[in-house]
Design a protein around this motif. Structure first.
Motif, PDB file in Angstrom:
ATOM      1  N   TYR A   1      42.564  48.711  31.614  1.00 37.91           N
ATOM      2  CA  TYR A   1      42.153  48.651  33.020  1.00 37.91           C
ATOM      3  C   TYR A   1      42.441  49.942  33.764  1.00 37.91           C
ATOM      4  CZ  TYR A   1      46.932  48.067  34.823  1.00 37.91           C
ATOM      5  OH  TYR A   1      48.243  48.262  35.179  1.00 37.91           O
ATOM      6  N   ARG A   2      43.514  50.642  33.415  1.00 36.33           N
ATOM      7  CA  ARG A   2      43.817  51.906  34.097  1.00 36.33           C
ATOM      8  C   ARG A   2      42.723  52.933  33.835  1.00 36.33           C
ATOM      9  NH1 ARG A   2      49.622  53.075  35.322  1.00 36.33           N
ATOM     10  NH2 ARG A   2      50.766  51.117  35.148  1.00 36.33           N
ATOM     11  N   GLN A   3      42.327  53.043  32.579  1.00 37.17           N
ATOM     12  CA  GLN A   3      41.275  54.005  32.234  1.00 37.17           C
ATOM     13  C   GLN A   3      39.943  53.629  32.876  1.00 37.17           C
ATOM     14  OE1 GLN A   3      43.399  52.545  30.149  1.00 37.17           O
ATOM     15  NE2 GLN A   3      44.505  54.191  29.076  1.00 37.17           N
ATOM     16  N   ALA A   4      39.653  52.329  32.905  1.00 35.54           N
ATOM     17  CA  ALA A   4      38.392  51.884  33.509  1.00 35.54           C
ATOM     18  C   ALA A   4      38.384  52.168  35.009  1.00 35.54           C
ATOM     19  CB  ALA A   4      38.183  50.393  33.251  1.00 35.54           C
ATOM     20  N   ALA A   5      39.503  51.861  35.694  1.00 38.99           N
ATOM     21  CA  ALA A   5      39.584  52.132  37.131  1.00 38.99           C
ATOM     22  C   ALA A   5      39.477  53.621  37.398  1.00 38.99           C
ATOM     23  CB  ALA A   5      40.885  51.575  37.699  1.00 38.99           C
ATOM     24  N   ALA A   6      40.133  54.434  36.562  1.00 40.46           N
ATOM     25  CA  ALA A   6      40.075  55.893  36.738  1.00 40.46           C
ATOM     26  C   ALA A   6      38.653  56.413  36.544  1.00 40.46           C
ATOM     27  CB  ALA A   6      41.034  56.581  35.768  1.00 40.46           C
TER      28      ALA A   6
END
Length: 296
Positions: A158-163
């Protein structure tokens, strides 16, 4: 301010907020502002992290404000949104670490990352207003909603997707702001690059403002003014930030003692290092390491 931010000091009575570096906290968040609320919640404040405000609805009395307006909020300056009336807006608050891994970010993001340069616009009041063309507004609305979904869901990656969604928005900002910040991009950029290079080489040893100023051929007073005007922070702030970034990396990737870790980041006194780390992160180094291990 959002719960993921916290005041770290006051400057002339104005609170200065920092985005949490807690390893359990996502490096960005979305805040929805209610009907009639100004972006800065009506109270002057300073934050040392970037903020994007996207206007998705307006009030009749909000003269000159349009749906699709963006406020690029500059770190390090006093912001007061009391005069900006909105019916609805989404605020994206983020640590520059959101754009890279924590071994380097936010270092040296302010001088090297082209997507962050618009936040150094230098406009009095800290607010650069841009406008998203109507055909791009659905992209902004869907990207912001996607960031909220990823952050709330906590699914794998989720962190990579949000970024990734944030990066798309920052690309738009950089393109919209090219005429506004073009002159700033060309002025003193070489000096800032030299300053960050000196700090990068020397943060593991005793290093002072005078050392950095001497290395770039400027007086300490002039260099302080230049760096603060362009980045919202002082040279000493950046030295400390680099040391703390390295400390977080070592805490997460090694089992070094606090004494040895302190020495490696250029702070001879482990007790002083611990006080600094606690002040910057709200917790002691050992507790931060335990939380990092637990959240891995």
């Amino acid at each position: 301010m959002a719960s993921r931010t916290y005041p770290v000091r006051y400057e002339a009575g104005v609170p200065v907020y920092r985005y949490s570096a807690d390893p359990a906290v996502p490096p960005m968040s979305v805040v929805r502002f209610t009907v009639g609320a100004p972006p800065a919640q009506g109270n002057p404040h300073i934050h040392d992290f970037p903020v994007l405000m996207y206007v998705d609805s307006i009030l009749p009395e909000a003269a000159g404000v349009r749906i699709g307006d963006i406020y690029v909020v500059s770190p390090g300056v006093v912001v007061d949104g009391a005069g900006v009336h909105l019916a609805g807006a989404a605020g994206i608050l983020f640590d520059p670490a959101a754009l890279g891994d924590d071994t380097t970010a936010p270092w040296p993001a302010w001088r090297a990352h082209p997507l962050l340069f618009p936040f150094l616009h230098g406009i009095p009041g800290g607010l650069l207003r841009l406008h998203v063309p109507p055909e791009r507004q659905p992209l902004w609305e869907s990207a912001i909603a996607a960031i909220e979904d990823e952050l709330s869901g906590g699914r794998a990656g989720y962190r990579q997707a949000a970024a990734a969604h944030l990066t798309l928005l920052l690309v738009d900002v950089a393109r919209l702001a090219v005429d506004v910040v073009g002159d700033l991009r060309r002025s003193n950029e070489a000096v800032l690059a030299d300053v960050f290079e000196v700090i990068e080489r020397g943060f593991g040893e005793p290093l002072s403002l005078r050392d950095v100023a001497g290395a770039v051929g400027m007086t300490p007073a002039y260099l302080t003014t230049l760096v603060r005007r362009r980045t919202g922070r002082t040279v000493q702030d950046w030295i400390l930030e680099r040391r703390m970034s390295e400390a977080r990396r070592l805490l997460g990737e090694s089992d070094l003692s606090i004494s040895e870790l302190s020495r490696r980041v250029g702070i001879a006194d482990p007790a002083y290092f611990t006080r600094l780390f606690r002040r910057e992160h709200g917790t002691a180094p050992r507790a931060w390491r335990a939380l990092k291990t637990a959240s891995a």
